[in-house]
Design a protein around this motif. Structure first.
Motif, PDB file in Angstrom:
ATOM      1  N   LEU A   1       3.959  -6.958  -2.696  1.00 28.21           N
ATOM      2  CA  LEU A   1       4.242  -6.149  -1.514  1.00 28.21           C
ATOM      3  C   LEU A   1       4.702  -7.060  -0.386  1.00 28.21           C
ATOM      4  O   LEU A   1       4.201  -8.174  -0.224  1.00 28.21           O
ATOM      5  CB  LEU A   1       2.992  -5.389  -1.068  1.00 28.21           C
ATOM      6  CG  LEU A   1       2.495  -4.286  -2.016  1.00 28.21           C
ATOM      7  CD1 LEU A   1       1.178  -3.732  -1.477  1.00 28.21           C
ATOM      8  CD2 LEU A   1       3.513  -3.179  -2.142  1.00 28.21           C
TER       9      LEU A   1
ATOM     10  N   THR B   1       5.772  -7.161   3.891  1.00 28.72           N
ATOM     11  CA  THR B   1       5.797  -6.505   5.197  1.00 28.72           C
ATOM     12  C   THR B   1       7.144  -6.798   5.838  1.00 28.72           C
ATOM     13  O   THR B   1       7.494  -7.958   6.042  1.00 28.72           O
ATOM     14  CB  THR B   1       4.670  -7.036   6.096  1.00 28.72           C
ATOM     15  OG1 THR B   1       3.417  -6.829   5.432  1.00 28.72           O
ATOM     16  CG2 THR B   1       4.658  -6.316   7.429  1.00 28.72           C
TER      17      THR B   1
ATOM     18  N   VAL C   1      -4.329  -3.975   0.073  1.00 28.93           N
ATOM     19  CA  VAL C   1      -3.168  -3.889   0.935  1.00 28.93           C
ATOM     20  C   VAL C   1      -3.598  -4.083   2.387  1.00 28.93           C
ATOM     21  O   VAL C   1      -4.724  -3.768   2.774  1.00 28.93           O
ATOM     22  CB  VAL C   1      -2.461  -2.525   0.758  1.00 28.93           C
ATOM     23  CG1 VAL C   1      -3.301  -1.401   1.337  1.00 28.93           C
ATOM     24  CG2 VAL C   1      -1.082  -2.554   1.420  1.00 28.93           C
TER      25      VAL C   1
ATOM     26  N   GLN D   1      -2.592  -0.287   7.348  1.00 32.95           N
ATOM     27  CA  GLN D   1      -1.487   0.657   7.403  1.00 32.95           C
ATOM     28  C   GLN D   1      -1.348   1.204   8.820  1.00 32.95           C
ATOM     29  O   GLN D   1      -2.318   1.693   9.399  1.00 32.95           O
ATOM     30  CB  GLN D   1      -1.734   1.822   6.419  1.00 32.95           C
ATOM     31  CG  GLN D   1      -1.758   1.386   4.961  1.00 32.95           C
ATOM     32  CD  GLN D   1      -0.421   0.770   4.565  1.00 32.95           C
ATOM     33  OE1 GLN D   1       0.604   1.431   4.610  1.00 32.95           O
ATOM     34  NE2 GLN D   1      -0.445  -0.496   4.199  1.00 32.95           N
TER      35      GLN D   1
ATOM     36  N   HIS E   1       5.690  -1.425   4.620  1.00 34.87           N
ATOM     37  CA  HIS E   1       5.536  -2.134   3.366  1.00 34.87           C
ATOM     38  C   HIS E   1       6.619  -1.739   2.364  1.00 34.87           C
ATOM     39  O   HIS E   1       7.062  -0.596   2.352  1.00 34.87           O
ATOM     40  CB  HIS E   1       4.159  -1.863   2.740  1.00 34.87           C
ATOM     41  CG  HIS E   1       3.044  -2.555   3.457  1.00 34.87           C
ATOM     42  ND1 HIS E   1       2.390  -1.986   4.535  1.00 34.87           N
ATOM     43  CD2 HIS E   1       2.481  -3.774   3.263  1.00 34.87           C
ATOM     44  CE1 HIS E   1       1.459  -2.822   4.967  1.00 34.87           C
ATOM     45  NE2 HIS E   1       1.495  -3.910   4.215  1.00 34.87           N
TER      46      HIS E   1
END
Length: 401
Positions: free
Chosen positions: A324, A326, A345, A348, A354
């Motif tokens: 993942l 950013t 993760v 959020q 993401h």
């Protein structure tokens, strides 16, 4: 050669005057067209006229304000065949942006009417930017009043007509006449000698001679320094923009191009460059062009760069594992901005931030988008179906789920 001026070759010819004379470009063009040098050059800038004097030693030079010059005195009663005017264009040009205009500088063109009244040149030529046609009054903040756009320009034309001149004007692009630049300029011709205004026929362009190009002007033997060799590293956001530009206009472009560097524009939405075989855009006194060529860079082991016409270096194995990333937020350039799939993760937020990065194989022709690494490999055709490792980005978090 101009028919009216050429018709007087058998008799004593009148003077040629270059107002607002700079380095001598206009005077050189006039001399090429008429076969004789300019007689008088006028400019308030001593350095500009010093260059003009070096290029045109036979010309009489006057370092004076054009408004303070007495046309009757400097011409000594002789007739004037041609008076050329190239008044300051910066306070008409759109390149000025939203900055205030100066009505005194915009009013410099009125000196042409002064010459028409006092010495009546047989031909008056005026050159400026195309926005000159919008010449009108300014508001108190120095901005043109849109409702009166072109009002002063029409009054200017009428002032010349009142002196007995037939006036015509056009916008001409230099590339249409053999110059390697798309420079477009406004030209006005006013005559009182009874001859018609005859505009030149285009010599270059579609169905004509091919355009002269930027590539014709470049000395390809001069080494080009890299923007990445700066003593002071570029800012992180600047590097990101460069990377996006390289992908779009270098890696995905089989031809080099030229990009303009010194004008503020929405470069993220509009391409600011030009192809190498197109006429070069206006060149200003500030170095504002850079040549971009495709090249290959290794992103490991020293980031070696070599030209696309050189043999490819050894290709080693290496894949990018799924992770993942950013894609916004401020971090240091050396920070890894992603997270592994087996880790929790990051926080959020209310904005999408993401993306999933995975490796895939892509073919670069035929509209095929690629295949996953765990799918069977398609047939490989030497020379035309080269498989490369690509990154596939897919946004996976959405606020409207």
């Amino acid at each position: 050669m101009d028919r009216g001026l050429a018709a007087r070759n058998g008799s004593k010819m009148g003077l040629i005057v270059d107002n607002f004379a700079g380095g001598g470009g206009a005077s050189t063009g006039i001399e090429m067209a008429l076969g004789r040098p300019v007689d008088i050059a006028i400019n308030h800038d001593a350095e500009a006229l010093a260059m003009h004097r070096a290029n045109h030693p036979a010309t009489k030079h006057y370092v004076e304000n054009v408004w303070e010059i007495d046309p009757l005195k400097v011409t000594r009663g002789e007739a004037v065949d041609l008076a050329w005017f190239s008044p300051d264009c910066t306070h008409f040009s759109k390149a000025k942006g939203g900055k205030p205009r100066d009505k005194k500088i915009r009013g410099l063109a009125w000196v042409a009417v002064k010459w028409a009244q006092q010495v009546r040149p047989k031909v008056i030529c005026l050159e400026n930017v195309e926005e000159f046609q919008g010449w009108g009054p300014l508001a108190d903040d120095g901005q043109p009043i849109k409702a009166f756009r072109g009002q002063t320009f029409e009054i200017f034309l009428e002032a010349l007509r009142e002196q007995g001149y037939s006036v015509e004007y056009r916008e001409l692009s230099a590339c249409d006449y053999g110059a390697p630049t798309t420079r477009k300029r406004f030209f006005l011709v006013a005559r009182c000698d009874g001859f018609p205004v005859v505009w030149p026929e285009k010599t270059h362009g579609p169905s004509r001679l091919p355009y002269k190009t930027a590539g014709d002007c470049i000395d390809w033997s001069i080494p080009c320094p890299s923007i990445f060799d700066r003593a002071k590293p570029l800012a992180e956001n600047t590097m990101r923009r460069i990377a996006k530009g390289i992908v779009r206009y270098v890696l995905n472009n089989s031809k080099p191009f030229i990009v303009n560097l010194n004008h503020v524009a929405d470069c993220y939405q509009h391409f600011r460059g030009q192809e190498i075989d197109s006429p070069l855009k206006t060149v200003t006194q500030v170095n504002g062009h850079a040549l971009i060529v495709p090249h290959i860079t290794k992103f490991r082991n020293g980031s070696i760069v070599h030209g696309i016409d050189e043999p490819l270096h050894t290709i080693t194995a290496g894949l990018v594992s799924a992770h993942l990333i950013t894609y916004y937020g401020n971090t240091r350039p050396d920070d890894f901005r992603g997270s592994r799939m087996e880790k929790p993760v990051a926080t959020q937020t209310t904005e999408n931030r993401h993306a999933l990065v995975t490796a895939c194989l892509a073919k670069h022709y035929g509209g095929v988008v690629g295949s996953a690494l765990n799918d069977p490999l398609a047939a490989a055709i030497v020379g035309s179906n080269v498989k490369t490792m690509c990154m596939r980005y897919r946004r996976i978090w959405r606020n409207d789920r």
